[in-house]
Design a protein around this motif. Structure first.
Motif, mmCIF file in Angstrom:
data_model
loop_
_atom_site.group_PDB
_atom_site.id
_atom_site.type_symbol
_atom_site.label_atom_id
_atom_site.label_comp_id
_atom_site.label_asym_id
_atom_site.label_seq_id
_atom_site.Cartn_x
_atom_site.Cartn_y
_atom_site.Cartn_z
ATOM 1 N N ILE A 290 26.858 48.785 46.015
ATOM 2 C CA ILE A 290 27.903 48.225 46.875
ATOM 3 C C ILE A 290 28.632 49.455 47.404
ATOM 4 C CG2 ILE A 290 29.790 46.563 47.003
ATOM 5 C CD1 ILE A 290 27.426 45.234 45.738
ATOM 6 N N LEU B 41 32.403 50.346 47.287
ATOM 7 C CA LEU B 41 33.093 50.231 45.999
ATOM 8 C C LEU B 41 32.874 51.512 45.200
ATOM 9 C CD1 LEU B 41 32.550 46.562 44.767
ATOM 10 C CD2 LEU B 41 34.425 47.524 46.071
ATOM 11 N N GLU C 213 33.589 50.568 39.785
ATOM 12 C CA GLU C 213 33.399 49.154 40.089
ATOM 13 C C GLU C 213 31.917 48.789 40.131
ATOM 14 O OE1 GLU C 213 37.250 48.152 42.866
ATOM 15 O OE2 GLU C 213 35.840 49.683 43.516
ATOM 16 N N LEU D 75 30.053 45.894 37.716
ATOM 17 C CA LEU D 75 29.808 44.654 38.457
ATOM 18 C C LEU D 75 28.968 43.610 37.711
ATOM 19 C CD1 LEU D 75 30.485 43.356 41.141
ATOM 20 C CD2 LEU D 75 28.354 44.245 42.035
ATOM 21 N N ALA D 76 27.826 44.033 37.168
ATOM 22 C CA ALA D 76 26.932 43.044 36.546
ATOM 23 C C ALA D 76 27.581 42.459 35.299
ATOM 24 C CB ALA D 76 25.593 43.687 36.204
ATOM 25 N N GLN E 96 30.726 42.176 34.781
ATOM 26 C CA GLN E 96 31.794 41.292 35.235
ATOM 27 C C GLN E 96 31.227 39.957 35.701
ATOM 28 O OE1 GLN E 96 35.469 41.796 35.433
ATOM 29 N NE2 GLN E 96 34.862 39.656 35.345
ATOM 30 N N ALA E 97 30.137 40.005 36.450
ATOM 31 C CA ALA E 97 29.516 38.768 36.929
ATOM 32 C C ALA E 97 29.072 37.921 35.749
ATOM 33 C CB ALA E 97 28.326 39.093 37.832
ATOM 34 N N GLN F 140 37.148 48.963 32.524
ATOM 35 C CA GLN F 140 36.189 49.461 33.512
ATOM 36 C C GLN F 140 36.073 50.970 33.443
ATOM 37 O OE1 GLN F 140 36.885 48.032 37.488
ATOM 38 N NE2 GLN F 140 37.295 45.948 36.820
ATOM 39 N N ARG G 269 24.887 50.047 35.555
ATOM 40 C CA ARG G 269 25.383 48.698 35.763
ATOM 41 C C ARG G 269 24.657 47.725 34.832
ATOM 42 N NH1 ARG G 269 24.242 46.541 41.591
ATOM 43 N NH2 ARG G 269 26.046 47.814 42.141
ATOM 44 N N TRP G 270 23.345 47.904 34.717
ATOM 45 C CA TRP G 270 22.578 46.984 33.875
ATOM 46 C C TRP G 270 22.712 47.332 32.405
ATOM 47 C CZ3 TRP G 270 22.019 42.579 35.532
ATOM 48 C CH2 TRP G 270 21.804 42.345 36.891
ATOM 49 N N ILE H 275 30.959 43.539 51.035
ATOM 50 C CA ILE H 275 30.325 44.815 51.379
ATOM 51 C C ILE H 275 28.810 44.668 51.380
ATOM 52 C CG2 ILE H 275 29.996 47.203 50.642
ATOM 53 C CD1 ILE H 275 32.817 46.906 49.317
ATOM 54 N N ASN H 276 28.276 43.990 50.385
ATOM 55 C CA ASN H 276 26.829 43.883 50.286
ATOM 56 C C ASN H 276 26.476 42.620 49.507
ATOM 57 O OD1 ASN H 276 24.090 44.199 49.917
ATOM 58 N ND2 ASN H 276 24.219 46.393 49.568
ATOM 59 N N ALA I 211 23.005 41.660 41.447
ATOM 60 C CA ALA I 211 23.767 42.021 40.258
ATOM 61 C C ALA I 211 24.152 40.790 39.452
ATOM 62 C CB ALA I 211 25.012 42.810 40.649
ATOM 63 N N ARG J 224 37.049 45.958 51.223
ATOM 64 C CA ARG J 224 38.401 46.170 50.699
ATOM 65 C C ARG J 224 39.430 45.325 51.435
ATOM 66 N NH1 ARG J 224 37.796 48.272 45.825
ATOM 67 N NH2 ARG J 224 36.851 50.342 45.796
#
Lengths: 505, 338, 321
Positions: free
Chosen positions: A348, A351, A355, A359-360, A362-363, A376, A413-414, B201-202, B209, B270
């Motif tokens: 992303i 970001l 972040e 991300l993953a 958090q998701a 974080q 992230r993973w 953003i993506n 994700a 953002r």
């Protein structure tokens, strides 16, 4: 004038950007009729040097000579007039205009104040015929593959400049066959006396086609030699300035086959995407997945991870049936996927590193169970250290990191979600040698820690190095599996290259 | 934390400066601009007008910020305002109690938002096209509800939302402030802020994700619809009537403008809800100033356009690091002199 | 579920054709612009009432603000062989061809509410419109009489900038007060013909004129803006109708409510009854063959608090305003 003359010579080039020296007294010579590899890790100064040669940047000091005459390259237009043409990695053409337009844009033959299309298309056909390319020059460029577009870009650059051709990672998005066609054309151009600068990450290609090699490291000249006289291990150590942490080639891992395979996929498939396949994988296993681009490798990954839903088949995890129709479901089962296209499916960009790493996880935790800023930061710091992610700051937007470091961010992230089964689709594509070695080391480490991994890669030797089993794909189907002593580069290549009937598979 | 606040303040500089400049110009045009007095237990003055009149756009901008941050846009908010206002007025006239009326009007906004969200998230329509449908059809629906006429009502409970006050503060300001606080709290205290930015953003990478980006988009558009409905209720209550033809007309553009002036990019990513609200206040301060200035109305739009161009230029100058660049210039000049 | 019924009712009203008596001696096709305002809706319902009164079969086609729909509807009427066609034209130009077709078919055309620009005035029989300049003048003259020589500062709420009623009602009002040097327009802004804008702009006026103490009267180009402004005046602690006189144009029902409460003083009617005079002209033309004048001006009637506003409200409220 004993040796071949220096067609393009730069001497003592220096170029600084705010607070950082990108080029520090670099010498570089391209001779007529040679293919000259320009190598270096990301940030070594390759792109800056190219930009100086093509007039994008003006050097702070140093001389550029063409045929021994000092020149001042004012801009890209001027560089073209001086005979230096460039083809960038991301092809700079207009996909929705015709092939002929792309070849002649800005210099179309005119008649009565209008573009003489007939003449232009005829010339385009003649030009492409020199490369044995027979295209419908009146149709849109976008109809053709990236490889053909690349050749069109080269044809245009050679036609306009005609003395020095700079190719920035031309093979990054080409498959093996397309690469062969490109190389044939480069050999032909070499025979015509062009000086070709070839930038790549694929060391095998350097040995396959390049006559000489110049290596940059940290903005300085690290070495220059005839390819034939430079052993690969020496080349790599010149690039890295250190020896690799582990040898990556020809050390097939000899690990025990796990008794239980926790993840079982039976008859999974999707019409027009991938033929139904079976796949079992156990914890502590690395399955390598080999095949050409378009053979169904990425499609397999997408179905396993629920990005695309399977038409057929069943999934069992630890013996229990599981339904994976969305990435969320896959993540809930402990899966992770580092996608092939890092830029569009991975990072992303705007970001921060922090972040992106969070991300993953958090998701997975849900919308309302927020990881605090502190959590974080702790997470990001941990992985920046563990994976040696090179960034000045975890608050830096991830788009400013190099390709290798972006890949590590996605891995982080993973890893933050503590997955049981991790799918890596081309984890080492387009990243520098150092990061490459680190990612391979990481794959081995994760496997040792008991994770199940599926690694898709175009680099067969790499697959040989870390796989406990290898699945080979061809024409959108799984064609065969190799294990133990069968895992050799020649066996894999043999299966990939087998006839469509699949006699050998 | 203080480092962050300073950074946020620096980022908000162009908007804050613009607001101060506009307020100052308003003061020049009308010296009584900053006077505030109590009138029938309600604060009264031009500054209060700015906030009171700005409240509907602030509320719209709150919802719009989330939509734009997700790389979308909602053109239907003006029409949704008309629908909710028309429904509220018609039901009130029919004798329904105020709480039911409010819930029904907000529910209509929710439905409209869900409709948009389904088109965008699940049918993959481009947001501008998807919401254009309701932008056009919505006003027609509102006209059907009011039968083409202005439905006037006299229910004090409903009127209270437009012209009532609590502790001297007009209700629209209070409602906008409440929603603003709530929205900021939700975005900060949950992961929604990060996740919205991420899909903006993506979207593809966010899905990879493991983010349920479709559901999130649906929620965003639904929220925007509810905000629009709330703004519609306030506007109807303010004039004690539902004007299906004119309620919220062109306000979608003001809301988008407020978000842009607030610094959220139309390309998503953002965002800052507080800054969008500030953007809405800037726009309204300018509108009020034009009214007070006594310029002929033919100049309204030109003046507005000029001010907006100046603000946006200042903003882009600032985001390109212009201030830092200028500072650097001064420093290096200073150094040269030594 | 009364409001649900209203929705259903609304959709039936919006249906393109609504005929009354089949055994009528005259059939008239009416291409209506749409139902973009309360006045327009009232015009449609008054037209039906006037037709019924005369036993005329009126077919109404709703063009939804589009000229192409109007042209289609007119061609439809010609094909049906109606006795006359009424048009409330959505724009001023582009009518020559279709009107020539009507003339070819010997169907007289009467324009309602708005006129058109054409090279050939013979293409239509007559135009029934109000005189918007006159409306403003009536309002101005009423104010001049009401303040009777005392100094009076007037604030003006204009219609949409550049629209012809806004230009003409401003011009007419200025003519109406021209002879009264005691009356001055001190502020003039657009309220876009809407209630909410009228209220917002009036709030600004009140602030800018020392809380409204300097304002003696408000002139609004339509009643909706006046209704909005009345609320603003009340919220500023003043009494509309007394502290600030309110005069406006249109005569929609809501202004009569305000008048009956003493909060508005006068309004000039833009009558929704355009069809009535048109029917009369048409009948006379059919009976005697005598062409009416090219322009029939409707009455711009002045209503004040003395005209039993409650009763007028009751009369008007059912018309769909």
């Amino acid at each position: 004038m004993t040796d071949k003359p220096g067609l393009l010579t730069v001497e003592g080039i220096c170029k600084s950007f705010i607070g950082f020296k990108a080029l520090d007294g670099v010498d570089f010579t391209v001779r007529s009729g040679e293919i000259h590899a320009l190598l270096g890790e990301n940030g070594a100064g390759k792109s800056t040097l190219i930009k100086v040669l093509t007039g994008v940047h003006q050097p702070d000091s140093g001389v550029i000579k063409i045929d021994g005459q000092a020149v001042n390259v004012r801009d890209t237009q001027h560089a073209q007039n001086l005979g230096i043409g460039t083809v960038y990695q991301e092809v700079n053409l207009l996909p929705n205009m015709s092939v002929a337009d792309n070849l002649f844009i800005g210099r179309q033959p005119m008649r009565f104040g209008f573009v003489n299309r007939k003449l232009m298309e005829e010339r385009a056909r003649e030009l492409l015929a020199q490369y044995d390319l027979h295209l419908d020059v009146a149709s849109d460029l976008s109809r053709y593959s990236v490889a053909v577009q690349q050749l069109v870009a080269i044809a245009r650059a050679v036609d306009m400049s005609g003395r020095v051709l700079v190719l920035d990672e031309p093979t990054a998005s080409l498959d093996r066959h397309e690469t062969e066609i490109l190389f044939a054309i480069l050999r032909q151009l070499r025979a015509r006396g062009l000086g070709i600068v070839f930038i790549t990450h694929f060391l095998d290609q350097v040995y396959e086609i390049c006559d000489r090699v110049t290596i940059l490291r940290n903005g300085k000249l690290a070495g220059c030699a005839l390819t034939a006289e430079l052993p690969k291990i020496e080349l790599v150590s010149l690039m890295l300035g250190r020896t690799l942490a582990i040898a990556t080639h020809n050390t097939r891992r000899d690990r025990p086959v796990p008794a239980i395979r926790q993840f079982s996929f039976k008859g999974l498939g999707r019409s027009r995407s991938i033929a139904p396949f079976d796949l079992d994988i156990g914890e502590g296993e690395v399955i390598g997945m080999a095949g050409l681009l378009g053979s169904g490798r990425t499609e397999t990954a997408k179905i396993l991870f629920g990005i695309e839903t399977a038409d057929t088949g069943h999934v069992h995890i630890d013996g229990n049936p599981a339904l994976i129709r969305t990435p969320q479901a896959a993540v809930a089962c402990g899966f992770g996927l580092c996608p092939e296209d890092r830029k569009s499916d991975g990072i992303i960009g705007d970001l921060s590193v922090r972040e992106n790493i969070s991300l993953a996880l958090q998701a997975q935790r849900g919308w309302f169970n927020r990881l605090s800023g502190r959590e974080q930061t702790v997470l990001a710091d941990k992985f920046v250290k563990a994976l040696d992610i090179r960034t000045t700051d975890i608050e830096k937007p991830v788009k400013f990191l190099s390709g290798g470091n972006q890949q590590k961010v996605i891995l982080a992230r993973w890893l933050a979600t503590n997955p049981r089964f991790l799918i890596l689709d081309e984890p080492t594509r387009g990243i520098d040698v150092g990061a490459h070695a680190e990612i391979i080391a990481l794959i081995n480490r994760l496997c040792d820690d008991g994770m199940a991994l599926l690694v898709i890669s175009s680099e067969i030797e790499e697959i040989v190095a870390y796989s406990t089993r290898v699945v080979v794909l061809r024409d959108r189907a799984h064609r065969g599996e190799l294990s133990g002593d069968e895992i050799t580069a020649s066996n894999i290549l043999g299966m990939i290259a087998a006839e469509p009937e699949g006699a050998s598979a | 934390m203080s480092r962050l606040n300073t950074a946020a303040l620096t980022k908000a500089m162009p908007q804050l400066l613009s607001l101060m400049l506009i307020l100052f110009l308003n003061y020049l045009a009308f010296p009584g601009f900053f006077e505030i007095r109590l009138q029938d237990g309600r604060l009264f003055g031009s500054l209060i007008d700015v906030l009171n009149r700005g409240a509907p756009v602030i509320i719209l901008a709150i919802g719009m910020t989330a939509v734009i941050a997700s790389r979308g846009v909602d053109l239907s908010v003006g029409a949704v305002m008309a629908i909710s206002g028309a429904l509220a007025a018609t039901m009130t006239v029919s004798g329904y109690p105020v709480p039911i009326v409010i819930l029904a009007a907000l529910g209509a906004g929710l439905l409209c938002g869900l409709w948009n969200g389904i088109l965008v998230a699940y049918f993959d329509l481009q947001p501008i096209v998807a919401t254009l449908i309701l932008m056009v059809a919505g006003r027609g629906i509102a006209q059907l509800i009011t039968e083409g006429s202005i439905v006037t009502f006299n229910e004090p409970g409903l009127i209270f939302f437009g012209t009532g006050s609590f502790a001297g503060i007009p209700m629209p300001i209070l409602i906008a402030a409440l929603l603003l606080t709530l929205a900021i709290a939700v975005v900060r205290r949950t992961a929604l802020g990060l996740l919205i930015e991420s899909i903006g953003i993506n979207r593809s990478a966010s899905s990879y994700a493991g983010l349920n980006s479709k559901l999130l988009l649906l929620v965003i558009y639904a929220f925007c619809g509810v905000c629009a409905a709330l703004a519609g209720i306030i506007i109807a209550a303010d004039i004690r009537g539902a004007d299906a033809n004119n309620a919220g007309l062109w306000l979608e553009l003001d809301a988008i403008l407020a978000v842009v002036v607030g610094g959220t990019s139309l390309f998503g990513g953002r965002f800052s809800i507080l800054m969008s609200a500030l953007g809405a206040v800037i726009i309204q301060a300018m509108n009020t100033g034009i009214l007070l200035s006594g310029f002929p109305p033919e100049y309204n739009l030109i003046l507005k356009a000029l001010v907006i161009i100046v603000i946006l230029l200042a903003q882009s100058f600032s985001s390109l690091g212009g201030w830092a660049f200028l500072k650097g210039e001064f420093r290096s000049k200073g150094a040269n002199r030594q | 579920m009364i409001f649900m019924k209203r929705i259903l009712l609304a959709s039936t009203v919006a249906m393109a054709f609504a005929g009354y008596a089949n055994a009528a001696d005259l059939t008239v096709g009416f291409s209506q612009i749409g139902s973009e305002s309360g006045w327009r809706a009232a015009e449609t319902s008054v037209s039906k009432i006037e037709a019924k009164k005369r036993g005329i079969d009126l077919k109404i086609a709703d063009a939804q603000q589009k000229q192409e729909n109007q042209i289609k509807a007119i061609r439809g009427f010609i094909a049906q062989g109606v006795d006359a066609i009424f048009i409330a034209p959505v724009v001023a130009t582009g009518w020559d061809t279709v009107l020539a077709e009507a003339k070819e078919a010997k169907i007289p055309v009467i324009l309602l509410d708005r006129t058109i620009e054409t090279t050939n005035d013979d293409l239509y029989l007559t135009a029934v419109t109000s005189d918007t300049v006159h409306e403003g003048k009536v309002a101005g003259e009423w104010l001049a009489k009401a303040v009777a020589g005392k100094d009076c500062k007037v604030v003006e709420l204009q219609g949409t900038v550049g629209s012809s009623p806004a230009i003409n009602r401003k011009k007419g009002f200025e003519e109406g007060i021209a002879s009264a040097s005691n009356i001055k327009i001190t502020r003039s802004q657009t309220g876009d013909f809407t209630r909410s804008k009228g209220k917002e702009v009036m709030e600004g006026f009140l602030k800018a004129e020392s809380g409204g103490k300097n304002i003696c009267a408000l002139y609004a180009h339509n009643d909706d803006m006046a209704v909005g402004a009345i609320q603003a005046i009340k919220e500023a602690g003043l009494k509309p109708g007394k502290d600030i006189l309110v005069v406006s144009v249109d005569a929609v029902p809501d202004i009569f409510t305000a008048m009956s409460e003493g909060e508005a003083n006068a309004t000039v009617e833009l009558t929704p009854n355009m069809a009535g005079p048109a029917f009369d002209a048409l009948k006379a033309f059919k009976d005697s063959g005598k062409a009416p004048p090219k322009w029939i001006q409707t009455e711009s009637k002045l209503y004040t608090q003395a005209d039993d506003p409650k009763k007028v409200y009751e009369e008007k409220k059912g018309l769909g305003y």
